[in-house]
Design a protein around this motif. Structure first.
Motif, PDB file in Angstrom:
ATOM      1  N   GLY A  39      43.012  40.473  44.647  1.00 43.27           N
ATOM      2  CA  GLY A  39      42.201  41.508  45.281  1.00 43.27           C
ATOM      3  C   GLY A  39      42.477  42.878  44.706  1.00 43.27           C
ATOM      4  O   GLY A  39      41.551  43.668  44.463  1.00 43.27           O
ATOM      5  N   ARG A  40      43.737  43.167  44.468  1.00 44.15           N
ATOM      6  CA  ARG A  40      44.094  44.470  43.880  1.00 44.15           C
ATOM      7  C   ARG A  40      43.593  44.583  42.442  1.00 44.15           C
ATOM      8  O   ARG A  40      43.089  45.637  42.038  1.00 44.15           O
ATOM      9  N   ARG A  43      39.935  45.091  42.507  1.00 43.15           N
ATOM     10  CA  ARG A  43      39.653  46.475  42.912  1.00 43.15           C
ATOM     11  C   ARG A  43      39.798  47.418  41.729  1.00 43.15           C
ATOM     12  O   ARG A  43      38.953  48.292  41.504  1.00 43.15           O
ATOM     13  N   THR A 299      39.210  45.063  48.126  1.00 38.64           N
ATOM     14  CA  THR A 299      40.350  44.288  48.629  1.00 38.64           C
ATOM     15  C   THR A 299      40.055  43.706  50.001  1.00 38.64           C
ATOM     16  O   THR A 299      40.445  42.570  50.296  1.00 38.64           O
TER      17      THR A 299
END
Length: 823
Positions: A39-40, A43, A299
């Motif tokens: 997710g990071r 992002r 995220t």
């Protein structure tokens, strides 16, 4: 965890909304930490421009991995979107026109046309143009092998074959004949059909002399477009660049060339997007790109999809969760609680039956004992002492009366030596000296010691008599209140210990909260009351007095005595149904209070009934040493200590300055059931912490701070600190929904560690809580037994005036509206 996470994500603004779900296999290989990491990274890729905010990115998901690839992609799209494609189209169509072939409208059409023209040219290099004038089926059969004709059931005689072969040779161009005439004829027949399809009719072909030029141009254009196709995602309809009509190809190339900024970021984000797809998150990436999801929301979207997929997987794989029935669970709980209560009631009869059965058996086995006991019971006087009767009929006596109660001080004078009992139980054992306990311990086979080592130790208060009754020095008080070691202290080191942590006395946990934190390290399980207003109040008075000769403290002041008398009379008039007790920290102050109240009652006959000695819980005035074991609905705690006429505080607090003084104060502040009023001439700010050497004195300062805040908080640096509030997304979401219905709601209600999740005020009686809503979260799970969770705690809350409602978090997660309606 999944439910809480999804609810928490749903409260964000904006909330994640992706409907993508990860399959079981991909989910099994995607841990929570890995999902967070991806997710990071996604992002960061979105921040670099993996997709656009408007969701219209012609370069989205293009596999441009290097700066060289980016440069080449930009060159191709720029060149062909300006003049390159149109120039090539004009040239290619001109060559088709020279060959009398209709113009093409796509790269695929050009490729087919030029491929046919190239094949026809090769045919014309072998045969004369007349080969396109006649059908070639007979020529093909005549030049074929016998097996070829047999397989196709073609009968052709030798003479006919010779004649047709001669015709075929006249179709050949001058020069060396082909090695395999049959195959050349087959190819020529195919080219004849293709040519007719291409030009839309018959006739001999005329191939443009610029065919090779056209093939080279077409090859270059095809190579460029196929290179892009290998790296671009197909269009919305699945078409590649090479399959698009010319007009649409031109539009797409223009769209690609118009976004050179998008090409530049592709080498930086493609690896991340590939990693997402390998982890099974490709559909999520496509969904985010399609919606143009902002960077700061990426995220949350990834977390939402991971948790939602996990919840979906659990629902499928765990029948207990998937088929959850909240109403059925509540019925089960109600049935269990009823059965448990019935069992408890039945136990009374079982015990009585066992006792009666034992009496019958003992009397049957020992008729002489029965006769002796009956004879003694029939006497009017001159009974045998128990010390003499016990050795003769102990079995019968203990069967008839299984439980005996007496002070440890009279055991030796009442019972002869010997083990006459199975168990001896000491209550309030912290006040029993070891020497006083030996007699009782020696007369039983087992010992149970019940007491609170944080309350009063044994003292000389009831055993020491002063030689000089007029002596009023602090030294005399200290002698009376000096503490000793107790049997509880001694045996706690040797016996198995079990802590009884549920506190039932206080109807409002704010009455016990200070002691719970400062003396019991927050281990007590306490229960909030229904009153929103605190049960602890502070009554400051202006209390000053002269320091008397021979005394080093101001133990009592006129102002405080007068205020306590007012409060006592006020209670008697306004709350006559509630019992009341007054506790003073010092003996002298207790004596003054008792005298002042007695004097006031002479002029207040209207409250005489309240002070009747025959009341079940009669009014009392006691000092610290005498109050352990007592409790009343309301307690007035009078501190007594005051200031000098100059406003100076002497910081001498009698027994509180002694070792164990905090235990004495702990007794005083834990006697109230419903409310406590603290009356004091001193405030916490008046006491200098640097001058408070004893823990009891320090605790007094902290308690004054607690009382001044009405049981909410204390000054910084004091002993009391309420248990920290907890964060529960499901509970917070429920509270928000209830508030939207117009209800007054308090989250995490209480001060101890086991709080009420949501307290709802009575809409018709403001300031009074009515409904205790508790979920099956961590606190529910932390209770050790089903009885604690589902019967005892709800029953105790009901005794305090609550309506207890259990909300299963699964119900709240799946259908919050239904739970709101039920509440």
């Amino acid at each position: 965890e999944a439910q809480e996470a999804l609810v928490e994500l749903g409260t964000r603004t904006p909330a994640p909304t992706s409907h993508v779900r990860i399959g079981g296999r991909e989910l099994a290989g995607l841990s929570r930490n890995r999902a967070v990491e991806l997710g990071r990274r996604l992002r960061d890729a979105a921040g670099l421009g993996a997709w656009t905010r408007d969701g219209d990115d012609p370069w989205y998901a293009a596999r441009i991995l290097t700066p060289d690839d980016a440069s080449k992609a930009l060159d191709i799209t720029t060149r062909h979107s300006t003049s390159g494609l149109d120039h090539a189209a004009r040239q290619l169509n001109a060559i088709l026109s020279e060959s009398h072939v209709p113009e093409a409208n796509s790269l695929e059409d050009w490729k087919a046309a030029f491929a046919t023209m190239a094949d026809v040219r090769e045919t014309l290099e072998v045969f004369r143009p007349e080969v396109f004038d006649i059908p070639l089926k007979e020529h093909i059969a005549a030049t074929a092998t016998r097996d070829w004709r047999d397989n196709r059931e073609i009968e052709m005689g030798w003479l006919e074959r010779w004649r047709i072969r001669q015709q075929t040779k006249r179709l050949l161009r001058p020069g060396r004949p082909p090695a395999n005439l049959h195959e050349e004829l087959v190819s020529a027949s195919e080219q004849r059909e293709h040519w007719f399809e291409l030009v839309g009719g018959g006739g001999r072909p005329e191939i443009s002399p610029r065919l090779d030029e056209g093939l080279a141009l077409l090859g270059s254009l095809t190579a460029d477009l196929e290179w892009l196709d290998d790296r671009l995602q197909p269009g919305p309809d699945g078409q590649t660049l090479t399959s698009l009509p010319l007009a649409r190809l031109r539009e797409r190339l223009k769209a690609l060339a118009a976004r050179p900024d998008r090409i530049a970021v592709l080498p930086q984000v493609t690896a991340v997007l590939d990693e997402m797809r390998e982890a099974g998150l490709g559909p999520l990436v496509d969904d985010l790109a399609r919606r143009g999801t902002p960077t700061e929301q990426v995220t949350a979207e990834v977390e939402h999809v991971w948790w939602a997929s996990l919840a979906q997987e659990i629902t499928v794989r765990d029948p207990a969760y998937g088929a959850h029935d909240g109403a059925g669970l509540r019925r089960d709980v109600a049935e269990f609680a009823e059965a448990d209560r019935d069992h408890q009631k039945a136990t009374v009869e079982r015990v009585r039956s066992a006792v009666a059965r034992n009496v019958r058996e003992v009397l049957s086995d020992n008729p002489a004992h029965e006769a002796l006991v009956r004879a003694e019971a029939g006497k009017a006087r001159r009974h045998k002492p128990l010390r003499d009767l016990m050795p003769q009929a102990s079995t019968t006596l203990t069967a008839i009366k299984p439980c005996w109660a007496m002070s440890p001080l009279v055991v030796a004078s009442t019972l002869p030596p010997g083990r006459w009992f199975d168990v001896v139980i000491f209550d309030e054992a912290s006040q029993v000296q070891p020497a006083q306990a030996i007699s009782a311990i020696s007369r039983a086979r087992q010992v149970v010691v019940a007491g609170d080592e944080r309350q009063l130790p044994p003292t000389n208060f009831f055993t020491v008599v002063s030689d000089d009754e007029s002596d009023s020095s602090a030294g005399a008080d200290d002698a009376l209140t000096e503490g000793f070691e107790s049997v509880l202290d001694v045996l706690a080191a040797a016996l198995q210990t079990r802590n009884l942590t549920w506190h039932y006395r206080s109807r409002d946990e704010r009455l016990i909260a200070f002691a719970n934190e400062s003396m019991y390290d927050g281990r007590l399980t306490t229960f909030p009351g229904t009153s929103i207003d605190s049960a602890v109040t502070f009554e400051p008075v202006d209390g000053q007095a002269e320091v008397q000769p021979g005394v080093d403290a101001i133990e009592t002041t006129d102002g405080e005595v007068a205020r306590v008398v007012e409060l006592v009379l006020e209670h008697a008039r306004n709350r006559p149904s509630e019992s009341l007790g007054v506790i003073a920290l010092g003996i002298k102050h207790a004596d003054r209070l008792e005298d002042a109240i007695t004097e006031a009652l002479r002029s207040a006959p209207d409250v005489a009934a309240f002070f009747d000695e025959a009341r079940e819980e009669r009014f009392f005035v006691k000092n610290l040493e005498r109050v352990q074991g007592d409790e009343r609905d309301a307690i007035i705690l009078s501190i007594g200590y005051g200031k000098t006429p100059h406003g100076r505080v002497l910081h001498r607090f009698g027994p509180l300055n002694n070792e164990g003084g905090e235990r004495r104060l702990n007794v005083a502040i834990t006697r109230a059931r419903a409310r406590m009023t603290v009356v004091s001439a001193l405030r916490a700010a008046d006491l200098d912490p640097s001058r408070l050497k004893a823990r009891g004195a320090t605790m007094l300062r902290d308690f004054l701070a607690y009382a001044e805040s009405r049981g909410v908080a204390a000054d910084d640096g004091t002993l009391f600190e309420a248990a920290p509030a907890t964060s529960d997304p499901l509970r917070s979401d429920l509270a928000r929904r209830l508030r939207r219905e117009g209800l007054t709601v308090h989250e995490d209600y209480g001060t101890a560690s086991h709080r009420i999740d949501i307290a709802i005020e009575d809409p018709y009686h403001r300031g009074r809580a009515l409904v205790a809503v508790e979920t099956d979260g961590d606190r529910y799970a932390a209770l050790r037994s089903t009885r604690d969770r589902d019967r005892l705690r709800p029953e105790q809350l009901a005794r305090l005036g609550w309506v207890h409602e259990r909300v299963w978090t699964t119900d709240l997660f799946r259908d919050p509206a239904r739970e709101i309606a039920r509440l």
